[in-house]
Design a protein around this motif. Structure first.
Motif, short mmCIF file in Angstrom:
data_model
loop_
_atom_site.label_atom_id
_atom_site.label_comp_id
_atom_site.label_asym_id
_atom_site.label_seq_id
_atom_site.Cartn_x
_atom_site.Cartn_y
_atom_site.Cartn_z
N THR A 60 50.53 67.34 8.88
CA THR A 60 50.70 65.90 8.94
C THR A 60 49.90 65.23 10.06
OG1 THR A 60 52.74 66.22 10.21
CG2 THR A 60 52.96 65.91 7.83
N ASP A 61 49.52 65.99 11.11
CA ASP A 61 48.74 65.37 12.19
C ASP A 61 47.26 65.25 11.82
OD1 ASP A 61 48.46 68.15 12.28
OD2 ASP A 61 48.18 68.20 14.45
N HIS A 62 46.90 65.62 10.59
CA HIS A 62 45.50 65.52 10.15
C HIS A 62 45.36 64.71 8.87
CE1 HIS A 62 43.32 68.38 12.86
NE2 HIS A 62 44.58 68.71 13.12
N LEU A 63 46.39 64.05 8.42
CA LEU A 63 46.26 63.37 7.14
C LEU A 63 46.89 61.98 7.17
CD1 LEU A 63 49.14 63.46 5.32
CD2 LEU A 63 48.59 65.87 5.28
N ALA A 64 46.41 61.17 6.24
CA ALA A 64 46.99 59.86 5.98
C ALA A 64 46.82 59.59 4.49
CB ALA A 64 46.29 58.79 6.81
N ARG A 65 47.48 58.58 3.99
CA ARG A 65 47.42 58.29 2.56
C ARG A 65 46.18 57.43 2.27
NH1 ARG A 65 50.42 54.47 -1.11
NH2 ARG A 65 50.33 55.44 -3.17
N HIS A 66 45.01 58.07 2.40
CA HIS A 66 43.76 57.36 2.13
C HIS A 66 43.70 56.98 0.65
CE1 HIS A 66 42.78 58.78 6.08
NE2 HIS A 66 42.71 60.04 5.70
N LYS A 67 42.91 55.96 0.36
CA LYS A 67 42.75 55.54 -1.04
C LYS A 67 42.13 56.67 -1.87
CE LYS A 67 44.26 51.43 -0.07
NZ LYS A 67 45.64 51.04 -0.46
N LYS A 68 41.23 57.42 -1.25
CA LYS A 68 40.61 58.57 -1.90
C LYS A 68 40.48 59.68 -0.88
CE LYS A 68 36.40 59.91 -4.45
NZ LYS A 68 35.08 59.40 -4.94
N ILE A 69 40.90 60.89 -1.26
CA ILE A 69 40.90 62.02 -0.32
C ILE A 69 39.97 63.10 -0.82
CG2 ILE A 69 42.31 63.93 0.55
CD1 ILE A 69 44.64 62.03 0.79
N LEU A 70 39.07 63.52 0.05
CA LEU A 70 38.18 64.66 -0.19
C LEU A 70 38.80 65.88 0.48
CD1 LEU A 70 35.33 65.73 -1.13
CD2 LEU A 70 34.54 65.15 1.18
N CYS A 71 39.02 66.95 -0.27
CA CYS A 71 39.68 68.13 0.28
C CYS A 71 39.52 69.29 -0.69
CB CYS A 71 41.16 67.86 0.54
SG CYS A 71 42.10 67.45 -0.95
N THR A 72 40.07 70.44 -0.35
CA THR A 72 40.06 71.59 -1.25
C THR A 72 41.21 71.49 -2.24
OG1 THR A 72 41.49 72.93 0.17
CG2 THR A 72 39.11 73.05 0.59
N PRO A 73 41.17 72.23 -3.35
CA PRO A 73 42.28 72.19 -4.31
C PRO A 73 43.65 72.56 -3.72
CG PRO A 73 40.34 73.09 -5.38
CD PRO A 73 40.00 72.95 -3.91
N PRO A 74 43.78 73.63 -2.89
CA PRO A 74 45.10 73.88 -2.32
C PRO A 74 45.60 72.74 -1.44
CG PRO A 74 43.71 75.83 -2.11
CD PRO A 74 42.82 74.72 -2.54
N THR A 75 44.69 72.17 -0.64
CA THR A 75 45.10 71.06 0.22
C THR A 75 45.56 69.87 -0.61
OG1 THR A 75 43.64 71.74 2.02
CG2 THR A 75 44.31 69.43 1.99
N ALA A 76 44.88 69.60 -1.73
CA ALA A 76 45.30 68.50 -2.61
C ALA A 76 46.73 68.71 -3.08
CB ALA A 76 44.35 68.39 -3.80
N GLU A 77 47.08 69.94 -3.45
CA GLU A 77 48.44 70.21 -3.92
C GLU A 77 49.46 70.04 -2.80
OE1 GLU A 77 49.37 73.18 -6.60
OE2 GLU A 77 47.50 73.05 -7.74
N PHE A 78 49.12 70.55 -1.61
CA PHE A 78 50.05 70.41 -0.49
C PHE A 78 50.25 68.94 -0.11
CE2 PHE A 78 48.49 74.82 0.94
CZ PHE A 78 49.57 75.45 0.35
N VAL A 79 49.15 68.19 -0.07
CA VAL A 79 49.24 66.79 0.33
C VAL A 79 50.08 66.01 -0.66
CG1 VAL A 79 47.93 64.66 0.71
CG2 VAL A 79 47.09 66.81 1.66
N GLN A 80 49.95 66.31 -1.95
CA GLN A 80 50.76 65.62 -2.96
C GLN A 80 52.25 65.89 -2.76
OE1 GLN A 80 49.09 65.55 -7.14
NE2 GLN A 80 47.55 66.85 -6.17
N GLN A 81 52.59 67.04 -2.16
CA GLN A 81 53.99 67.34 -1.88
C GLN A 81 54.48 66.65 -0.61
OE1 GLN A 81 53.22 71.84 -2.52
NE2 GLN A 81 55.40 71.60 -2.91
N ARG A 82 53.55 66.21 0.25
CA ARG A 82 53.94 65.69 1.55
C ARG A 82 53.89 64.18 1.65
NH1 ARG A 82 52.52 69.60 6.47
NH2 ARG A 82 54.78 69.74 6.48
N ILE A 83 52.99 63.52 0.91
CA ILE A 83 52.90 62.07 0.96
C ILE A 83 52.88 61.53 -0.47
CG2 ILE A 83 51.70 62.05 3.18
CD1 ILE A 83 49.10 61.56 1.72
N LYS A 84 52.94 60.21 -0.60
CA LYS A 84 52.95 59.60 -1.92
C LYS A 84 51.63 59.87 -2.64
CE LYS A 84 56.16 55.93 -0.59
NZ LYS A 84 56.36 54.47 -0.43
#
Length: 326
Positions: A39-63
């Motif tokens: 969480t200290d490295h992410l925010a709910r940006h309009k568009k997020i560039l990341c790896t597939p695992p990170t995309a799945e984790f982020v979807q579990q952590r923020i809207k």
């Protein structure tokens, strides 16, 4: 600091102006690279560039938001820029980002670790002209024991405690270190009960090829005969401090500090770290030999260590007043 152009601008956050790409910004932006899902490295940006695992984790952590998942090593073109993601060795899916234009390249590591672990893609050494590196443990006293020694210490402590009818109560970050600890314990066939905040991410690890042995979900009414793997906020619960048969263990690289167990309010701190230690920080700089190095999230004195080793180094804060236009 230099007489040749750079790719980035820094003012509170790292920014690639010509493509409006922000790197690990904590402020919501139109387009942001997220190196990993802590969480200290992410925010709910309009568009997020990341790896597939990170995309799945982020979807579990923020809207929900819009993602642009990119596989490791695949080159992405954005305008005149070439962008690629490479394993950072921090947690599953953690990525370094390489950005290139006009024959000049920049590598931003995010949080990283050179040495392998059981649940993370191995770190990849990536050449670049400019290196922006995370330097959390940039002091000589932070020289971690080998991974094997740290894992053996955790396994041996749990086996010894269980043999004495004591309950190991292990505190770890819910994403990353929690799954790594679970893998270590289940590989050693140690009975373990995992709290839901840690267990909820296990299916994503399994989806991306990490296997775990047998474990059960944590039940506060069933505390004997197994290790308990709990998120770090649980160590503030008075309930665990009152257990006569409990022995509390905190997993952190800060365990290298004197009296770390008092700082964290536990019986023992085992230095299981997902960050590069002092030796690894120097190792990366020496291996890549970039023209310039910028340090972030660490001790300012480490810049002097790099300069003494022959590198052109600065903190990002020192660079903030300079021009970075191509």
């Amino acid at each position: 600091m230099t007489d040749w152009p750079r790719l980035f601008h820094f003012e509170r956050d790292l920014h690639i102006p010509e493509i409006d790409l922000w790197l690990d910004s904590k402020r919501v932006k139109p387009f942001g690279f997220v190196s990993h899902a802590h969480t200290d490295h992410l925010a709910r940006h309009k568009k997020i560039l990341c790896t597939p695992p990170t995309a799945e984790f982020v979807q579990q952590r923020i809207k929900p938001t819009h993602y642009q998942p990119v596989e490791f090593g695949k080159e992405l073109s954005i305008g005149d820029y070439k962008i690629s993601l490479h394993p950072a060795g921090h947690i599953l899916g953690s990525a370094q980002i390489k950005i290139q234009k006009n024959g000049i390249s920049l590598l931003y590591t995010g949080d990283f670790r050179l040495h392998p672990s059981r649940t993370v893609e191995p770190f990849e050494y990536v050449q670049a002209d400019v290196l922006i590196m995370e330097t959390t443990f940039g002091q000589a006293r932070y020289r971690m024991p080998s991974r094997e020694k740290v894992e053996d210490r955790l396994i041996d402590r749990c086996k010894t405690l269980l043999a004495k009818d004591k309950t190991p109560i292990i505190f770890a970050y819910s994403l990353g270190k929690g799954q790594e600890a679970l893998k270590i314990l289940t590989d050693a066939r140690i009975p373990v009960a995992v709290e839901e905040q840690i267990a909820r991410y296990v299916p994503t690890y399994e989806k991306f090829g990490v296997t775990f042995g047998h474990y059960e979900l944590f039940d506060r009414n069933d505390l004997r005969g197994k290790a308990l793997l709990l998120p770090v906020n649980y160590r503030f619960h008075r309930f665990y401090k009152m257990l006569s048969f409990g022995y509390t263990i905190y997993l952190s690289g800060w365990g290298m500090e004197p009296n770390a167990h008092r700082r964290f309010g536990v019986n023992e701190v085992i230095p299981l770290s997902d960050h590069a230690d002092y030796h690894q920080l120097l190792e990366l700089a020496d291996a890549l030999k970039p023209r310039e190095i910028y340090c972030t999230h660490g001790f300012p004195q480490f810049v002097e260590e790099l300069r003494a080793a022959g590198h052109r180094a600065s903190t990002l804060e020192e660079a903030s007043h300079l021009q970075h236009d191509l």
